[in-house]
Design a protein around this motif. Structure first.
Motif, mmCIF file in Angstrom:
data_model
loop_
_atom_site.group_PDB
_atom_site.id
_atom_site.type_symbol
_atom_site.label_atom_id
_atom_site.label_comp_id
_atom_site.label_asym_id
_atom_site.label_seq_id
_atom_site.Cartn_x
_atom_site.Cartn_y
_atom_site.Cartn_z
ATOM 1 N N GLU A 221 68.246 55.690 -93.644
ATOM 2 C CA GLU A 221 69.590 56.066 -94.542
ATOM 3 C C GLU A 221 69.862 56.997 -94.482
ATOM 4 O O GLU A 221 71.335 57.814 -93.799
ATOM 5 N N LEU A 222 68.798 57.946 -94.737
ATOM 6 C CA LEU A 222 69.505 59.426 -94.479
ATOM 7 C C LEU A 222 69.203 60.133 -93.220
ATOM 8 O O LEU A 222 70.349 60.736 -92.742
ATOM 9 N N GLU B 30 60.684 49.758 -97.760
ATOM 10 C CA GLU B 30 61.678 50.656 -98.754
ATOM 11 C C GLU B 30 61.852 51.925 -98.305
ATOM 12 O O GLU B 30 62.509 52.900 -98.465
ATOM 13 N N THR C 197 63.265 52.481 -94.723
ATOM 14 C CA THR C 197 65.177 52.144 -94.872
ATOM 15 C C THR C 197 65.554 53.344 -95.514
ATOM 16 O O THR C 197 66.769 53.822 -95.188
ATOM 17 N N GLY C 198 64.544 53.807 -96.618
ATOM 18 C CA GLY C 198 65.471 54.635 -96.954
ATOM 19 C C GLY C 198 65.658 56.220 -96.357
ATOM 20 O O GLY C 198 66.382 57.064 -95.710
ATOM 21 N N GLN C 199 64.662 56.708 -95.158
ATOM 22 C CA GLN C 199 64.706 57.456 -94.205
ATOM 23 C C GLN C 199 65.678 57.160 -92.849
ATOM 24 O O GLN C 199 66.197 58.518 -92.299
#
Length: 113
Positions: free
Chosen positions: A100-101, A93, A96-98
């Protein structure tokens, strides 16, 4: 005087905080393994693996059993495997967030040109 729960948790996570220990625990999730197989999979000096396994054994995270001249290690509890799986999900997670950023940053960089 007893140790506060948060301190005990911090000590526990410090105990896990070594790449060789984590790798050994990951391998042991699949069942008991002889030291020679752990050594082949982890590819460290035998003395380093021995030290790390001894620390895990003294803490009660793994167990060891001698079978002839071979020592076989196993997880003491399935909870350790559950913890490693939870860590994998959390890292997935986070990454994935990184990603997306990073994609958003790249898009804004291209748009600014």
């Amino acid at each position: 005087m007893s140790v506060p729960l948060y301190q005990a948790k911090a000590d526990f996570f410090r105990l896990l905080a070594h790449p060789v220990r984590i790798r050994a625990l990951e391998l042991l999730q699949h069942g008991p393994m002889p030291v020679r197989d752990l050594l082949a999979a982890i590819e460290v000096e035998p003395s380093i693996l021995s030290q790390q396994l001894a620390l895990l054994r003294r803490s009660g995270i793994v167990t060891s059993q001698r079978e002839g001249s071979t020592v076989v290690y196993a997880l003491a509890s399935g909870d350790v495997a559950d913890l490693l799986q939870a860590a994998r999900r959390i890292l997935t997670e986070m990454l994935t967030g990184q990603n997306e950023l990073l994609a958003e940053l790249r898009e804004t960089e291209v748009a600014a040109r």
